[in-house]
Design a protein around this motif. Structure first.
Motif, PDB file in Angstrom:
ATOM      1  N   GLY A 190       0.647  -1.227  -0.022  1.00  0.00           N
ATOM      2  CA  GLY A 190      -0.015   0.098   0.066  1.00  0.00           C
ATOM      3  C   GLY A 190       0.575   1.358   0.068  1.00  0.00           C
ATOM      4  O   GLY A 190       0.119   2.393  -0.125  1.00  0.00           O
ATOM      5  N   GLY A 191       2.215   1.105   0.122  1.00  0.00           N
ATOM      6  CA  GLY A 191       3.023   2.222   0.189  1.00  0.00           C
ATOM      7  C   GLY A 191       3.094   3.115   1.332  1.00  0.00           C
ATOM      8  O   GLY A 191       3.227   4.325   1.144  1.00  0.00           O
ATOM      9  N   LYS A 192       2.453   2.836   2.283  1.00  0.00           N
ATOM     10  CA  LYS A 192       2.300   3.467   3.603  1.00  0.00           C
ATOM     11  C   LYS A 192       3.413   3.122   4.704  1.00  0.00           C
ATOM     12  O   LYS A 192       3.473   1.984   5.201  1.00  0.00           O
ATOM     13  CB  LYS A 192       0.774   3.213   4.204  1.00  0.00           C
ATOM     14  N   GLU A 193       4.150   4.374   4.868  1.00  0.00           N
ATOM     15  CA  GLU A 193       5.154   4.115   5.976  1.00  0.00           C
ATOM     16  C   GLU A 193       4.514   4.122   7.278  1.00  0.00           C
ATOM     17  O   GLU A 193       4.976   3.362   8.360  1.00  0.00           O
ATOM     18  CB  GLU A 193       5.994   5.262   6.052  1.00  0.00           C
ATOM     19  N   LEU A 194       3.634   4.595   7.399  1.00  0.00           N
ATOM     20  CA  LEU A 194       2.639   4.747   8.565  1.00  0.00           C
ATOM     21  C   LEU A 194       1.170   4.686   8.239  1.00  0.00           C
ATOM     22  O   LEU A 194       0.553   4.845   7.150  1.00  0.00           O
ATOM     23  CB  LEU A 194       2.739   6.325   9.551  1.00  0.00           C
ATOM     24  N   PHE A 195       0.283   4.042   9.315  1.00  0.00           N
ATOM     25  CA  PHE A 195      -1.074   3.895   8.766  1.00  0.00           C
ATOM     26  C   PHE A 195      -1.933   4.250  10.022  1.00  0.00           C
ATOM     27  O   PHE A 195      -1.563   4.437  11.450  1.00  0.00           O
ATOM     28  CB  PHE A 195      -1.280   2.249   8.419  1.00  0.00           C
ATOM     29  N   GLU A 196      -3.306   4.409   9.883  1.00  0.00           N
ATOM     30  CA  GLU A 196      -4.181   4.973  10.574  1.00  0.00           C
ATOM     31  C   GLU A 196      -5.210   3.917  10.833  1.00  0.00           C
ATOM     32  O   GLU A 196      -5.386   2.913  10.204  1.00  0.00           O
ATOM     33  CB  GLU A 196      -4.811   6.239  10.104  1.00  0.00           C
ATOM     34  N   PRO A 197      -6.229   3.915  11.766  1.00  0.00           N
ATOM     35  CA  PRO A 197      -7.206   3.101  11.754  1.00  0.00           C
ATOM     36  C   PRO A 197      -8.054   2.844  10.800  1.00  0.00           C
ATOM     37  O   PRO A 197      -8.517   1.768  10.379  1.00  0.00           O
ATOM     38  CB  PRO A 197      -7.822   3.719  13.356  1.00  0.00           C
ATOM     39  N   ARG A 242       1.694  -3.965  23.986  1.00  0.00           N
ATOM     40  CA  ARG A 242       2.048  -5.371  24.120  1.00  0.00           C
ATOM     41  C   ARG A 242       3.647  -5.235  24.640  1.00  0.00           C
ATOM     42  O   ARG A 242       4.222  -4.446  24.220  1.00  0.00           O
ATOM     43  CB  ARG A 242       1.768  -6.302  23.032  1.00  0.00           C
ATOM     44  N   LYS A 243       3.925  -6.156  25.284  1.00  0.00           N
ATOM     45  CA  LYS A 243       5.495  -6.353  25.714  1.00  0.00           C
ATOM     46  C   LYS A 243       6.101  -7.626  25.052  1.00  0.00           C
ATOM     47  O   LYS A 243       5.698  -8.731  25.612  1.00  0.00           O
ATOM     48  CB  LYS A 243       5.761  -6.406  27.062  1.00  0.00           C
ATOM     49  N   PRO A 244       6.802  -7.774  23.984  1.00  0.00           N
ATOM     50  CA  PRO A 244       7.107  -6.568  22.959  1.00  0.00           C
ATOM     51  C   PRO A 244       6.194  -6.173  22.503  1.00  0.00           C
ATOM     52  O   PRO A 244       5.065  -6.965  22.063  1.00  0.00           O
ATOM     53  CB  PRO A 244       8.327  -7.279  22.438  1.00  0.00           C
ATOM     54  N   PRO A 245       5.980  -4.851  21.702  1.00  0.00           N
ATOM     55  CA  PRO A 245       4.941  -4.399  21.160  1.00  0.00           C
ATOM     56  C   PRO A 245       4.604  -5.039  19.744  1.00  0.00           C
ATOM     57  O   PRO A 245       5.961  -5.103  19.011  1.00  0.00           O
ATOM     58  CB  PRO A 245       5.265  -2.938  21.156  1.00  0.00           C
ATOM     59  N   ASP A 246       3.515  -5.266  18.950  1.00  0.00           N
ATOM     60  CA  ASP A 246       3.513  -5.279  17.648  1.00  0.00           C
ATOM     61  C   ASP A 246       3.637  -4.054  16.989  1.00  0.00           C
ATOM     62  O   ASP A 246       3.854  -4.358  15.644  1.00  0.00           O
ATOM     63  CB  ASP A 246       2.156  -6.122  17.495  1.00  0.00           C
ATOM     64  N   LEU A 247       3.019  -2.979  17.262  1.00  0.00           N
ATOM     65  CA  LEU A 247       3.294  -1.826  16.504  1.00  0.00           C
ATOM     66  C   LEU A 247       3.818  -0.988  17.501  1.00  0.00           C
ATOM     67  O   LEU A 247       3.813  -0.789  18.768  1.00  0.00           O
ATOM     68  CB  LEU A 247       1.781  -1.317  16.352  1.00  0.00           C
ATOM     69  N   LEU A 248       4.267   0.134  16.676  1.00  0.00           N
ATOM     70  CA  LEU A 248       4.786   1.266  17.370  1.00  0.00           C
ATOM     71  C   LEU A 248       4.210   2.485  17.054  1.00  0.00           C
ATOM     72  O   LEU A 248       3.568   2.560  15.703  1.00  0.00           O
ATOM     73  CB  LEU A 248       6.460   1.463  16.773  1.00  0.00           C
ATOM     74  N   VAL A 249       4.002   3.500  17.614  1.00  0.00           N
ATOM     75  CA  VAL A 249       3.336   4.778  17.228  1.00  0.00           C
ATOM     76  C   VAL A 249       4.238   5.807  17.071  1.00  0.00           C
ATOM     77  O   VAL A 249       5.163   6.074  17.716  1.00  0.00           O
ATOM     78  CB  VAL A 249       2.684   5.211  18.802  1.00  0.00           C
ATOM     79  N   GLU A 250       3.908   6.763  16.005  1.00  0.00           N
ATOM     80  CA  GLU A 250       4.855   7.711  15.567  1.00  0.00           C
ATOM     81  C   GLU A 250       3.879   8.821  14.532  1.00  0.00           C
ATOM     82  O   GLU A 250       3.059   8.579  14.062  1.00  0.00           O
ATOM     83  CB  GLU A 250       5.681   7.215  14.469  1.00  0.00           C
ATOM     84  N   ARG A 251       3.955   9.948  15.377  1.00  0.00           N
ATOM     85  CA  ARG A 251       3.337  11.084  14.910  1.00  0.00           C
ATOM     86  C   ARG A 251       1.557  10.738  14.666  1.00  0.00           C
ATOM     87  O   ARG A 251       0.893  11.110  14.050  1.00  0.00           O
ATOM     88  CB  ARG A 251       3.585  11.353  13.267  1.00  0.00           C
ATOM     89  N   GLY A 252       1.159  10.048  16.087  1.00  0.00           N
ATOM     90  CA  GLY A 252      -0.186   9.777  16.071  1.00  0.00           C
ATOM     91  C   GLY A 252      -0.758   8.507  15.256  1.00  0.00           C
ATOM     92  O   GLY A 252      -1.934   8.342  15.066  1.00  0.00           O
TER      93      GLY A 252
END
Length: 254
Positions: free
Chosen positions: A33-40, A67-77
């Motif tokens: 999808g060419g997305k570096e970051l994605f939203e809900p 989660r520990k360790p996380p599945d996802l990282l949060v960046e710029r919301g």
């Protein structure tokens, strides 16, 4: 790769947990999808596209990031897959450059294949390759290329005359075959074997020696793929057959 094509490769997708599905959707958004970051909403559109029941996507994404360790990282919301998860999914579903090249080669063909029967063979070859059914892909690609060869012979009166002239010479000791005259497409299948047709193309000087060798070799691989055996057919073998037949037969014989 379309999302539907990816899902078709995932055994037991419908029984996966929301977390597993969303990791897969996130990977597809990154890679295809060419997305570096994605939203809900990006994940929600994946659910909609596949006609899946909606869940609380935002809440689940937040939980996955905690989660520990996380599945996802949060960046710029927004979100992105954690490195470990991305690597694991790359191993399972990532495309080797050669797969990308062959997929593009097949995907670009429809506009260059006017014959209806060839379009059917091509469509099935593409479907087989996408789901990694390499044995079937080899068979369908051979059908595509050989169908193209026969139509190429028939399309030109001089080629057809040369082909017919070679028949009595090749089958001097077989009177029944020596009397064969090809007038239509069905005459090929009714009277001659594929290997014999290739040999006749050679005798009539319709094809060069390199292409004759290629066709004989690929016919052998088609036979191996088509007949019941314990031999495993893997992606590089399909790549070789597809690349050779598409480039040297389908695109070259015009």
């Amino acid at each position: 790769m379309l999302l539907e094509d990816l899902i078709s490769q995932v055994a037991g997708f419908d029984t996966q947990s929301p977390r597993e599905k969303m990791c897969l959707f996130a990977w597809w958004l990154h890679v295809h999808g060419g997305k570096e970051l994605f939203e809900p909403n990006d994940i929600r559109r994946c659910y909609d596209k596949l006609h899946l029941s909606q869940i609380n996507i935002a809440r689940n994404l937040t939980r996955m990031s905690e989660r520990k360790p996380p599945d996802l990282l949060v960046e710029r919301g927004m979100f992105k897959l954690a490195r470990a998860v991305r690597i694991e999914l790359d191993k399972k579903y990532g495309l080797h450059p050669s797969i990308q090249a062959v997929s593009k080669l097949l995907a670009d063909l429809p506009d260059q294949v006017p014959d209806l029967a060839e379009k059917v063979f091509l469509s099935e070859a593409i479907d087989c390759y996408r789901v990694r059914a390499y044995r079937a892909c080899i068979v369908m690609t051979w059908n595509l290329a050989f169908d193209h060869l026969l139509n190429w012979i028939l399309k030109d009166p001089n080629r057809l005359a040369g082909f017919n002239a070679a028949i009595p010479v090749k089958f001097q000791k077989t009177p029944k075959k020596a009397s064969i005259v090809i007038k239509s497409y069905d005459d090929f299948a009714d009277d001659l074997k594929e290997f014999e047709i290739i040999e006749l193309c050679k005798n009539a000087n319709l094809l060069n020696d390199n292409l004759i060798r290629t066709l004989k070799e690929k016919l052998g691989k088609r036979n191996t793929a088509a007949h019941p055996s314990t031999m495993v057919i893997v992606q590089p073998q399909a790549d070789d057959v597809v690349s050779d037949l598409v480039n040297n037969v389908v695109l070259a014989l015009t």
